[in-house]
Design a protein around this motif. Sequence first.
Motif, PDB file in Angstrom:
ATOM      1  N   PRO A  11     -41.212 -29.142  31.689  1.00 36.07           N
ATOM      2  CA  PRO A  11     -40.068 -28.404  32.254  1.00 36.07           C
ATOM      3  C   PRO A  11     -40.202 -26.925  31.931  1.00 36.07           C
ATOM      4  O   PRO A  11     -40.674 -26.554  30.861  1.00 36.07           O
ATOM      5  CB  PRO A  11     -38.857 -29.022  31.542  1.00 36.07           C
ATOM      6  CG  PRO A  11     -39.395 -29.693  30.333  1.00 36.07           C
ATOM      7  CD  PRO A  11     -40.791 -30.115  30.676  1.00 36.07           C
ATOM      8  N   CYS A  12     -39.821 -26.086  32.886  1.00 41.90           N
ATOM      9  CA  CYS A  12     -39.967 -24.643  32.678  1.00 41.90           C
ATOM     10  C   CYS A  12     -38.928 -24.146  31.679  1.00 41.90           C
ATOM     11  O   CYS A  12     -37.742 -24.374  31.848  1.00 41.90           O
ATOM     12  CB  CYS A  12     -39.805 -23.917  34.011  1.00 41.90           C
ATOM     13  SG  CYS A  12     -39.840 -22.134  33.841  1.00 41.90           S
ATOM     14  N   PRO A  13     -39.379 -23.455  30.606  1.00 44.39           N
ATOM     15  CA  PRO A  13     -38.421 -22.965  29.609  1.00 44.39           C
ATOM     16  C   PRO A  13     -37.646 -21.742  30.067  1.00 44.39           C
ATOM     17  O   PRO A  13     -36.693 -21.345  29.409  1.00 44.39           O
ATOM     18  CB  PRO A  13     -39.313 -22.626  28.403  1.00 44.39           C
ATOM     19  CG  PRO A  13     -40.650 -22.357  28.995  1.00 44.39           C
ATOM     20  CD  PRO A  13     -40.763 -23.173  30.251  1.00 44.39           C
ATOM     21  N   VAL A  14     -38.039 -21.145  31.201  1.00 41.66           N
ATOM     22  CA  VAL A  14     -37.348 -19.944  31.664  1.00 41.66           C
ATOM     23  C   VAL A  14     -36.227 -20.301  32.632  1.00 41.66           C
ATOM     24  O   VAL A  14     -35.062 -20.030  32.383  1.00 41.66           O
ATOM     25  CB  VAL A  14     -38.321 -18.945  32.317  1.00 41.66           C
ATOM     26  CG1 VAL A  14     -37.556 -17.763  32.901  1.00 41.66           C
ATOM     27  CG2 VAL A  14     -39.325 -18.456  31.305  1.00 41.66           C
ATOM     28  N   CYS A  15     -36.571 -20.927  33.756  1.00 41.87           N
ATOM     29  CA  CYS A  15     -35.547 -21.204  34.759  1.00 41.87           C
ATOM     30  C   CYS A  15     -34.891 -22.558  34.537  1.00 41.87           C
ATOM     31  O   CYS A  15     -33.830 -22.829  35.079  1.00 41.87           O
ATOM     32  CB  CYS A  15     -36.136 -21.136  36.169  1.00 41.87           C
ATOM     33  SG  CYS A  15     -37.432 -22.343  36.494  1.00 41.87           S
ATOM     34  N   ARG A  16     -35.485 -23.393  33.715  1.00 41.24           N
ATOM     35  CA  ARG A  16     -34.968 -24.738  33.420  1.00 41.24           C
ATOM     36  C   ARG A  16     -34.777 -25.555  34.694  1.00 41.24           C
ATOM     37  O   ARG A  16     -33.960 -26.456  34.744  1.00 41.24           O
ATOM     38  CB  ARG A  16     -33.647 -24.667  32.651  1.00 41.24           C
ATOM     39  CG  ARG A  16     -33.645 -23.667  31.527  1.00 41.24           C
ATOM     40  CD  ARG A  16     -33.775 -24.306  30.178  1.00 41.24           C
ATOM     41  NE  ARG A  16     -34.212 -23.310  29.192  1.00 41.24           N
ATOM     42  CZ  ARG A  16     -34.267 -23.513  27.892  1.00 41.24           C
ATOM     43  NH1 ARG A  16     -33.946 -24.676  27.398  1.00 41.24           N
ATOM     44  NH2 ARG A  16     -34.711 -22.596  27.076  1.00 41.24           N
ATOM     45  N   SER A  31     -48.254 -21.982  34.913  1.00 38.83           N
ATOM     46  CA  SER A  31     -47.334 -21.222  35.745  1.00 38.83           C
ATOM     47  C   SER A  31     -46.222 -22.132  36.224  1.00 38.83           C
ATOM     48  O   SER A  31     -46.385 -23.345  36.297  1.00 38.83           O
ATOM     49  CB  SER A  31     -48.067 -20.606  36.941  1.00 38.83           C
ATOM     50  OG  SER A  31     -48.247 -21.574  37.943  1.00 38.83           O
ATOM     51  N   CYS A  32     -45.080 -21.515  36.549  1.00 35.82           N
ATOM     52  CA  CYS A  32     -43.941 -22.274  37.059  1.00 35.82           C
ATOM     53  C   CYS A  32     -43.888 -22.083  38.564  1.00 35.82           C
ATOM     54  O   CYS A  32     -43.913 -20.953  39.048  1.00 35.82           O
ATOM     55  CB  CYS A  32     -42.648 -21.787  36.416  1.00 35.82           C
ATOM     56  SG  CYS A  32     -41.171 -22.506  37.173  1.00 35.82           S
ATOM     57  N   GLU A  33     -43.798 -23.194  39.308  1.00 34.32           N
ATOM     58  CA  GLU A  33     -43.807 -23.077  40.766  1.00 34.32           C
ATOM     59  C   GLU A  33     -42.465 -22.585  41.285  1.00 34.32           C
ATOM     60  O   GLU A  33     -42.358 -22.152  42.421  1.00 34.32           O
ATOM     61  CB  GLU A  33     -44.193 -24.413  41.412  1.00 34.32           C
ATOM     62  CG  GLU A  33     -43.063 -25.397  41.675  1.00 34.32           C
ATOM     63  CD  GLU A  33     -42.843 -26.398  40.540  1.00 34.32           C
ATOM     64  OE1 GLU A  33     -41.687 -26.751  40.282  1.00 34.32           O
ATOM     65  OE2 GLU A  33     -43.840 -26.813  39.907  1.00 34.32           O
ATOM     66  N   PHE A  34     -41.448 -22.615  40.434  1.00 29.93           N
ATOM     67  CA  PHE A  34     -40.104 -22.237  40.873  1.00 29.93           C
ATOM     68  C   PHE A  34     -39.834 -20.755  40.622  1.00 29.93           C
ATOM     69  O   PHE A  34     -39.474 -20.026  41.536  1.00 29.93           O
ATOM     70  CB  PHE A  34     -39.073 -23.111  40.164  1.00 29.93           C
ATOM     71  CG  PHE A  34     -37.680 -22.967  40.719  1.00 29.93           C
ATOM     72  CD1 PHE A  34     -37.310 -23.649  41.868  1.00 29.93           C
ATOM     73  CD2 PHE A  34     -36.756 -22.167  40.083  1.00 29.93           C
ATOM     74  CE1 PHE A  34     -36.034 -23.514  42.379  1.00 29.93           C
ATOM     75  CE2 PHE A  34     -35.471 -22.029  40.599  1.00 29.93           C
ATOM     76  CZ  PHE A  34     -35.116 -22.706  41.747  1.00 29.93           C
ATOM     77  N   CYS A  35     -40.019 -20.292  39.378  1.00 31.96           N
ATOM     78  CA  CYS A  35     -39.712 -18.892  39.078  1.00 31.96           C
ATOM     79  C   CYS A  35     -40.966 -18.024  39.016  1.00 31.96           C
ATOM     80  O   CYS A  35     -40.877 -16.821  38.816  1.00 31.96           O
ATOM     81  CB  CYS A  35     -38.917 -18.774  37.777  1.00 31.96           C
ATOM     82  SG  CYS A  35     -39.801 -19.311  36.301  1.00 31.96           S
ATOM     83  N   GLN A  36     -42.140 -18.623  39.194  1.00 35.60           N
ATOM     84  CA  GLN A  36     -43.400 -17.881  39.318  1.00 35.60           C
ATOM     85  C   GLN A  36     -43.847 -17.171  38.040  1.00 35.60           C
ATOM     86  O   GLN A  36     -44.695 -16.293  38.099  1.00 35.60           O
ATOM     87  CB  GLN A  36     -43.328 -16.836  40.455  1.00 35.60           C
ATOM     88  CG  GLN A  36     -42.814 -17.373  41.778  1.00 35.60           C
ATOM     89  CD  GLN A  36     -43.794 -18.322  42.460  1.00 35.60           C
ATOM     90  OE1 GLN A  36     -44.988 -18.106  42.401  1.00 35.60           O
ATOM     91  NE2 GLN A  36     -43.297 -19.375  43.051  1.00 35.60           N
TER      92      GLN A  36
HETATM   93 ZN   LIG Z   1     -39.553 -21.555  35.975  1.00 37.49          ZN
END
Ligand SMILES: [Zn+2]
Length: 153
Positions: A11-16, A31-36
């Motif tokens: 799970p992305c720790p930035v955008c959750r 890399s996060c596919e949601f917040c890049q």
């Molecule tokens: Zn993210």
Amino acid sequence: MTSLNENETYPCPVCRTGEVKPLPLMEDTFSCEFCQHLFTANFSQQVLKMMDSEIPLSWYWDGKKWSNPYRKGLDIGWEYFVLGVLFITIPPLIVGTGAYLFPPIPGTPLAWLPTVWTILTFLAHFVILIWLIVEYYQFPVVMYLRTRMQRNS
Ligand SMILES: [Zn+2]
């Protein structure tokens, strides 16, 4: 329980919201596919570090979730929650009680001061508490909100 390794997604720790995935052909890079956002992984320490941030942000993977790398395995219990609530309610309560017991004469120039002072006391303590939570969880509030706003616009 899965350790931090280059074959899993987390799970992305930035955008959750999104998931961080290992980048192909890029060693130790996620890399996060949601917040890049881009991250580098330290597998021996189980730590993920954000690459494109002005402030140093990193998270420790405990097998299930991200936490502060400087307080590995420490969890916030309910007693901290109670302390937090007391911390933001007691000071304004004291100030407010003082204003209630010794009310200013209505109509005098500074009659509004006790009320405003009570609100300011509450806000100041509330901000400190939020800051502590952000520091503890390494939760980038500004970045989170910015990502959300970009998605909604
Ligand atoms: Zn993210």
